[in-house]
Design a protein around this motif. Structure first.
Motif, PDB file in Angstrom:
ATOM      1  N   PRO A   1       0.827  -1.481   0.032  1.00 15.37           N
ATOM      2  CA  PRO A   1      -0.004  -0.205   0.014  1.00 15.37           C
ATOM      3  C   PRO A   1       0.984   1.374  -0.048  1.00 15.37           C
ATOM      4  CG  PRO A   1      -0.792  -1.575   1.692  1.00 15.37           C
ATOM      5  CD  PRO A   1       0.654  -2.102   1.179  1.00 15.37           C
ATOM      6  N   VAL A   2       0.608   2.358  -0.753  1.00 14.48           N
ATOM      7  CA  VAL A   2       1.406   3.438  -0.915  1.00 14.48           C
ATOM      8  C   VAL A   2       0.584   4.571  -0.645  1.00 14.48           C
ATOM      9  CG1 VAL A   2       3.109   2.565  -2.348  1.00 14.48           C
ATOM     10  CG2 VAL A   2       1.263   3.642  -3.351  1.00 14.48           C
ATOM     11  N   ALA A   3       0.859   5.749  -0.291  1.00 13.71           N
ATOM     12  CA  ALA A   3       0.276   7.230  -0.151  1.00 13.71           C
ATOM     13  C   ALA A   3       1.182   8.010  -0.850  1.00 13.71           C
ATOM     14  CB  ALA A   3       0.007   7.370   1.136  1.00 13.71           C
ATOM     15  N   MET A   4       0.559   8.961  -1.806  1.00 15.84           N
ATOM     16  CA  MET A   4       1.081  10.153  -2.392  1.00 15.84           C
ATOM     17  C   MET A   4       0.334  11.345  -1.821  1.00 15.84           C
ATOM     18  SD  MET A   4       2.848   8.311  -4.780  1.00 15.84           S
ATOM     19  CE  MET A   4       3.040   9.405  -6.155  1.00 15.84           C
ATOM     20  N   TRP A   5       1.179  12.427  -2.172  1.00  8.89           N
ATOM     21  CA  TRP A   5       0.610  13.611  -1.837  1.00  8.89           C
ATOM     22  C   TRP A   5       1.298  14.782  -2.819  1.00  8.89           C
ATOM     23  CZ3 TRP A   5       3.449  15.794   3.228  1.00  8.89           C
ATOM     24  CH2 TRP A   5       4.627  15.982   3.034  1.00  8.89           C
ATOM     25  N   MET A   6       0.833  15.850  -2.999  1.00  8.20           N
ATOM     26  CA  MET A   6       1.188  16.954  -3.872  1.00  8.20           C
ATOM     27  C   MET A   6       1.836  18.224  -3.213  1.00  8.20           C
ATOM     28  SD  MET A   6      -0.516  16.062  -6.797  1.00  8.20           S
ATOM     29  CE  MET A   6      -0.495  17.733  -7.612  1.00  8.20           C
ATOM     30  N   LYS A   7       2.600  18.026  -2.166  1.00 10.16           N
ATOM     31  CA  LYS A   7       3.428  18.841  -1.619  1.00 10.16           C
ATOM     32  C   LYS A   7       4.476  19.471  -2.590  1.00 10.16           C
ATOM     33  CE  LYS A   7       6.139  20.064   2.457  1.00 10.16           C
ATOM     34  NZ  LYS A   7       6.825  19.675   3.573  1.00 10.16           N
ATOM     35  N   ASN A   8       4.303  20.831  -2.794  1.00 14.46           N
ATOM     36  CA  ASN A   8       5.414  21.621  -3.419  1.00 14.46           C
ATOM     37  C   ASN A   8       5.289  21.148  -5.227  1.00 14.46           C
ATOM     38  OD1 ASN A   8       6.682  22.945  -1.505  1.00 14.46           O
ATOM     39  ND2 ASN A   8       7.744  21.202  -1.013  1.00 14.46           N
ATOM     40  N   THR A   9       4.035  20.720  -5.447  1.00 17.37           N
ATOM     41  CA  THR A   9       3.700  20.153  -6.813  1.00 17.37           C
ATOM     42  C   THR A   9       2.638  21.218  -7.483  1.00 17.37           C
ATOM     43  OG1 THR A   9       3.932  17.714  -6.207  1.00 17.37           O
ATOM     44  CG2 THR A   9       3.020  18.142  -8.076  1.00 17.37           C
ATOM     45  N   TYR A  10       3.124  21.640  -8.430  1.00 19.51           N
ATOM     46  CA  TYR A  10       2.198  23.011  -8.869  1.00 19.51           C
ATOM     47  C   TYR A  10       1.244  22.393 -10.063  1.00 19.51           C
ATOM     48  CZ  TYR A  10       5.613  26.335  -6.647  1.00 19.51           C
ATOM     49  OH  TYR A  10       6.360  26.881  -5.556  1.00 19.51           O
ATOM     50  N   LEU A  11       1.504  21.362 -10.551  1.00 17.61           N
ATOM     51  CA  LEU A  11       0.782  20.633 -11.769  1.00 17.61           C
ATOM     52  C   LEU A  11      -0.499  19.819 -11.001  1.00 17.61           C
ATOM     53  CD1 LEU A  11       3.630  19.365 -13.849  1.00 17.61           C
ATOM     54  CD2 LEU A  11       2.318  21.517 -14.183  1.00 17.61           C
ATOM     55  N   PRO A  12      -1.656  20.149 -11.524  1.00 16.00           N
ATOM     56  CA  PRO A  12      -2.919  19.271 -11.196  1.00 16.00           C
ATOM     57  C   PRO A  12      -2.472  17.944 -11.940  1.00 16.00           C
ATOM     58  CG  PRO A  12      -3.596  21.121 -12.449  1.00 16.00           C
ATOM     59  CD  PRO A  12      -2.003  21.186 -12.264  1.00 16.00           C
ATOM     60  N   LEU A  13      -2.523  16.889 -11.381  1.00 12.76           N
ATOM     61  CA  LEU A  13      -2.336  15.653 -11.921  1.00 12.76           C
ATOM     62  C   LEU A  13      -3.467  14.601 -11.678  1.00 12.76           C
ATOM     63  CD1 LEU A  13       1.270  15.296 -10.364  1.00 12.76           C
ATOM     64  CD2 LEU A  13       0.854  15.800 -12.601  1.00 12.76           C
ATOM     65  N   ASP A  14      -3.522  13.415 -12.619  1.00 14.29           N
ATOM     66  CA  ASP A  14      -3.885  12.348 -12.419  1.00 14.29           C
ATOM     67  C   ASP A  14      -2.920  11.179 -11.887  1.00 14.29           C
ATOM     68  OD1 ASP A  14      -6.409  13.621 -13.531  1.00 14.29           O
ATOM     69  OD2 ASP A  14      -6.159  12.317 -15.507  1.00 14.29           O
ATOM     70  N   MET A  15      -3.360  10.597 -11.005  1.00 16.83           N
ATOM     71  CA  MET A  15      -2.562   9.519 -10.257  1.00 16.83           C
ATOM     72  C   MET A  15      -3.174   8.061 -10.542  1.00 16.83           C
ATOM     73  SD  MET A  15      -1.155  11.014  -6.673  1.00 16.83           S
ATOM     74  CE  MET A  15      -0.496  12.602  -6.653  1.00 16.83           C
ATOM     75  N   LEU A  16      -2.457   7.260 -11.309  1.00 14.46           N
ATOM     76  CA  LEU A  16      -2.812   5.917 -11.542  1.00 14.46           C
ATOM     77  C   LEU A  16      -2.161   4.976 -10.782  1.00 14.46           C
ATOM     78  CD1 LEU A  16      -3.557   7.877 -14.075  1.00 14.46           C
ATOM     79  CD2 LEU A  16      -3.477   5.901 -15.424  1.00 14.46           C
ATOM     80  N   PHE A  17      -2.715   4.301  -9.791  1.00 12.79           N
ATOM     81  CA  PHE A  17      -2.109   3.469  -8.859  1.00 12.79           C
ATOM     82  C   PHE A  17      -2.097   2.046  -9.742  1.00 12.79           C
ATOM     83  CE2 PHE A  17      -3.519   7.047  -6.516  1.00 12.79           C
ATOM     84  CZ  PHE A  17      -2.355   6.865  -5.447  1.00 12.79           C
ATOM     85  N   ILE A  18      -0.955   1.454  -9.730  1.00 13.71           N
ATOM     86  CA  ILE A  18      -0.954   0.058 -10.607  1.00 13.71           C
ATOM     87  C   ILE A  18      -0.433  -1.112  -9.900  1.00 13.71           C
ATOM     88  CG2 ILE A  18       0.028  -0.635 -12.874  1.00 13.71           C
ATOM     89  CD1 ILE A  18       0.785   2.420 -13.283  1.00 13.71           C
TER      90      ILE A  18
END
Length: 165
Positions: free
Chosen positions: A89-106
């Motif tokens: 299991p992983v967790a992501m975040w958008m800290k210091n990321t200026y681009l809106p993203l789609d995250m695909l968990f594979i």
């Protein structure tokens, strides 16, 4: 005395030009630090066909921690693939990321487990995988919807070819 002022004025202009050039070079170096690196081909195959991307692959803890932080743009056919080396299991975040993203968990077999669409830039909100995954693919926000990519579609990349099914 007039001659001396003219020389001082010219020296001042030269100094300003040198300072401006230094600033441009420093800005270029900073832009290079946050520019995209080497890419590898990746395809997503689903009901709507095959979609090909050029992805940077983050294989180390340091690279995974940095990700797309501080970048302001990403080409429409580019992305970033996070290789976690083992399913968990992983967790992501958008800290210091200026681009809106789609995250695909594979998953390890290359199937998309979950899509977190249009993530919020600069947010520290945790985005969990909700199950063990081997990797996460980040694409520009809206890409999954525009290309009709869904959970269950298959990602083709060398990372999944080496993984036992």
């Amino acid at each position: 005395m007039v001659t001396r002022r003219l020389i001082d004025w010219r020296d001042g202009i030269r100094a300003l030009l040198a300072l401006a050039l230094f600033g441009l070079l420093l800005g270029h170096a900073t832009a290079q630090d946050t520019a995209s690196g080497p890419t590898e081909p990746l395809s997503i195959v689903g009901r709507q066909g095959r979609h090909v991307f050029a992805v940077e692959v983050m294989r180390t803890d340091a690279d995974r921690s940095r990700g797309l932080m501080y970048r302001r743009t990403m080409a429409p056919d580019h992305g970033m693939l996070f290789d976690f080396q083992a399913s968990a299991p992983v967790a992501m975040w958008m800290k210091n990321t200026y681009l809106p993203l789609d995250m695909l968990f594979i998953r390890a077999d290359g199937t998309i487990a979950k899509i977190a669409a249009d993530t919020e830039p600069l947010s520290t909100k945790v985005i969990p995988s909700n199950e063990p995954v081997l990797s996460v693919l980040e694409l520009n926000a809206g890409t999954a919807a525009r290309l009709r990519i869904h959970a269950g579609d298959r990602v083709e990349h060398a990372l999944f070819e080496r993984t036992p099914r």
